[in-house]
Design a protein around this motif. Structure first.
Motif, PDB file in Angstrom:
ATOM      1  N   LYS A  76       0.841  -1.201   0.000  1.00 56.40           N
ATOM      2  CA  LYS A  76       0.000   0.000   0.000  1.00 56.40           C
ATOM      3  C   LYS A  76       0.875   1.251   0.000  1.00 56.40           C
ATOM      4  CE  LYS A  76      -3.703   2.100   2.746  1.00 56.40           C
ATOM      5  NZ  LYS A  76      -4.408   2.048   4.044  1.00 56.40           N
ATOM      6  N   MET A  97     -11.907  -7.833   8.013  1.00 56.34           N
ATOM      7  CA  MET A  97     -12.025  -6.386   8.198  1.00 56.34           C
ATOM      8  C   MET A  97     -10.655  -5.710   8.143  1.00 56.34           C
ATOM      9  SD  MET A  97     -15.098  -5.613   8.239  1.00 56.34           S
ATOM     10  CE  MET A  97     -14.977  -3.886   8.715  1.00 56.34           C
ATOM     11  N   ILE A 100      -9.594  -5.570   4.530  1.00 57.23           N
ATOM     12  CA  ILE A 100     -10.419  -4.601   3.780  1.00 57.23           C
ATOM     13  C   ILE A 100      -9.955  -3.186   4.112  1.00 57.23           C
ATOM     14  CG2 ILE A 100     -12.729  -3.611   3.526  1.00 57.23           C
ATOM     15  CD1 ILE A 100     -12.859  -6.233   2.289  1.00 57.23           C
ATOM     16  N   LYS A 101      -9.718  -2.941   5.389  1.00 52.43           N
ATOM     17  CA  LYS A 101      -9.273  -1.607   5.801  1.00 52.43           C
ATOM     18  C   LYS A 101      -7.908  -1.272   5.214  1.00 52.43           C
ATOM     19  CE  LYS A 101     -12.024  -1.129   9.983  1.00 52.43           C
ATOM     20  NZ  LYS A 101     -12.058  -1.190  11.456  1.00 52.43           N
ATOM     21  N   GLY A 103      -7.220  -2.048   2.323  1.00 52.03           N
ATOM     22  CA  GLY A 103      -7.483  -1.724   0.924  1.00 52.03           C
ATOM     23  C   GLY A 103      -7.413  -2.872  -0.068  1.00 52.03           C
ATOM     24  N   LYS A 105      -8.558  -5.693  -2.653  1.00 44.57           N
ATOM     25  CA  LYS A 105      -9.650  -5.597  -3.630  1.00 44.57           C
ATOM     26  C   LYS A 105     -10.539  -6.831  -3.665  1.00 44.57           C
ATOM     27  CE  LYS A 105      -8.021  -1.638  -4.805  1.00 44.57           C
ATOM     28  NZ  LYS A 105      -8.678  -0.448  -4.238  1.00 44.57           N
ATOM     29  N   LYS A 127     -13.430  -3.977 -13.071  1.00 44.67           N
ATOM     30  CA  LYS A 127     -14.076  -2.928 -12.273  1.00 44.67           C
ATOM     31  C   LYS A 127     -13.335  -2.585 -10.977  1.00 44.67           C
ATOM     32  CE  LYS A 127     -17.277  -5.882  -9.758  1.00 44.67           C
ATOM     33  NZ  LYS A 127     -18.586  -6.527  -9.737  1.00 44.67           N
ATOM     34  N   PHE A 129     -12.627  -4.397  -8.138  1.00 43.69           N
ATOM     35  CA  PHE A 129     -12.761  -5.163  -6.888  1.00 43.69           C
ATOM     36  C   PHE A 129     -13.675  -6.364  -7.084  1.00 43.69           C
ATOM     37  CE2 PHE A 129     -16.042  -1.890  -6.812  1.00 43.69           C
ATOM     38  CZ  PHE A 129     -17.183  -2.598  -6.474  1.00 43.69           C
ATOM     39  N   TYR A 131     -15.926  -8.578  -4.249  1.00 44.44           N
ATOM     40  CA  TYR A 131     -16.272  -8.996  -2.890  1.00 44.44           C
ATOM     41  C   TYR A 131     -17.445  -9.962  -2.960  1.00 44.44           C
ATOM     42  CZ  TYR A 131     -13.446  -4.902  -1.818  1.00 44.44           C
ATOM     43  OH  TYR A 131     -12.429  -3.994  -1.758  1.00 44.44           O
TER      44      TYR A 131
END
Lengths: 219, 219
Positions: A76, A97, A100-101, A103, A105, A127, A129, A131
């Motif tokens: 990152k 979590m 995801i935090k 970043g 994808k 597009k 990402f 999930y």
DNA sequence: AAAAAAAACAGGGAAAACCCTGTAAAAATT
DNA sequence: AATTTTTACAGGGTTTTCCCTGTTTTTTTT
């Protein structure tokens, strides 16, 4: 899909799994190019080429020496354009979590169908990402938990002045200054202090500020 | 799909839109039953029948008297089994996040295709939620923003003891107690206090605690 | 080994926070 | 109108925080 190959790299400490993934990715079609593979984050740092960065990196959570979190964090900071797809056996809300935090994808289980891996890579390429419903569910659940936790204050009856005092106490004003700003005597403020301390079960102004911030009574 | 009809109710202040929605829902197939429609939250409170609760409620954000947020909040408290699908023109991150945190099961724009409305209702009925890519994107984006904001601390050089002191200061311990726990003299702690106050630009222990909590240096 | 820097500690004093007990006025209840 | 409750305020003392100016010890640098 464009005619430029999607560049992919992998980080996973299980060699067999890694090799399997590579063969799966290449089996799909020949639009993917494997840049490199790594045992852990440190190897990623050494093998990654700034002049030919991967588009997508598949990363495991559990790795020796430098784990998935640290690796994603490093990417990152140093190569933010690299899109990370986590592929891990770990599926608990906390790990999801955290990633995801950071970043990432996408986040896949290691026992998904090859078809889904293909879909994930395609979605991230087009597009940005991918999930799954499972991940989205965890995400939303976690958000609601936070919110519910932040609302037990409604149970404690605090009047308008007490709430105002709490907000003012979450600052660097002295009680004397708070009294001025609320047009009350310092002794009255001292009364509010005592009553909110008792109602919220805190022993000091620092305790009050921490409680208020954690429970959304002040920003 | 089971043979029991899915019970639906609507809350939207635009009569024409509401009627259109109803006809759309009934056009799809006859597996949906419209229980009632309401102009705003207050009407929902009056028209809702605890003996025959809707499975899904379509709710707008902007409504007079009692808006969407308040309505969802009320439903969450009094009829938590009712699944809310927000249908609104408002699509900004703040509204979406607020509704998600309130526990809504889906969030649609008013200009989606009827097909998507059908999908949303079907998904909420079968698996409990329906979040579009747009919503998921907003969700993840908002989470990452929070996290990024909480990481500017790396810019300020603090040594390990100072960081430990900050964590300890975010509690109801006195400095004397902190000194004990860190096996240092209270006077040494006083030195750390002064140096972190200066480095972080705070004027009191409360200011320090607030700074530390906001910037993720302590929980 | 000497010099410089950082960490640990100290005395002492002023300000703020904390914590009792108690009173006067205003507001709400009955 | 009388009573109760709530809100506003006070005196006065203890503890903690804050802030100044130092010294000693340990670690790092040269």
């Amino acid at each position: 899909m464009s005619n430029v190959k999607v560049k992919i790299a992998l980080a996973d400490d299980h060699t067999l799994f890694r090799k399997g993934m590579i063969s799966l990715i290449q089996m799909v079609n020949n639009s993917h190019e494997i840049l490199f593979e790594a045992d852990n984050g440190i190897e990623v740092q050494h093998k990654i080429d700034p002049l030919s960065l991967p588009d997508i990196m598949l990363i495991d959570v559990n790795m020796p020496v430098m784990d998935g979190y640290a690796t994603v964090d490093w990417l990152k900071l140093h190569h933010p354009s690299v899109k990370v797809l986590v592929v891990s056996m770990i599926q608990d809300e906390e790990s999801i979590m955290r990633m995801i935090k950071l970043g990432v994808k996408g986040y896949l289980s290691k026992d998904v169908e090859p078809e889904e891996l293909k879909n994930a890579i395609a979605a991230i390429t087009s597009k940005g990402f991918y999930y799954t419903d499972y991940i989205t569910g965890k995400l939303v659940h976690s958000l609601q938990q936070e919110e519910d936790y932040a609302q037990k204050d409604a149970l404690i009856p605090l009047n308008a002045k007490e709430k105002e005092f709490i907000k003012m106490a979450c600052s660097e004003f002295t009680y004397a200054e708070i009294a001025q700003r609320m047009n009350l005597s310092p002794k009255t403020i001292d009364g509010y202090r005592l009553s909110v301390f008792e109602k919220l079960g805190v022993k000091s102004r620092v305790g009050l500020a921490i409680y208020a911030l954690r429970n959304g009574m002040a920003r």
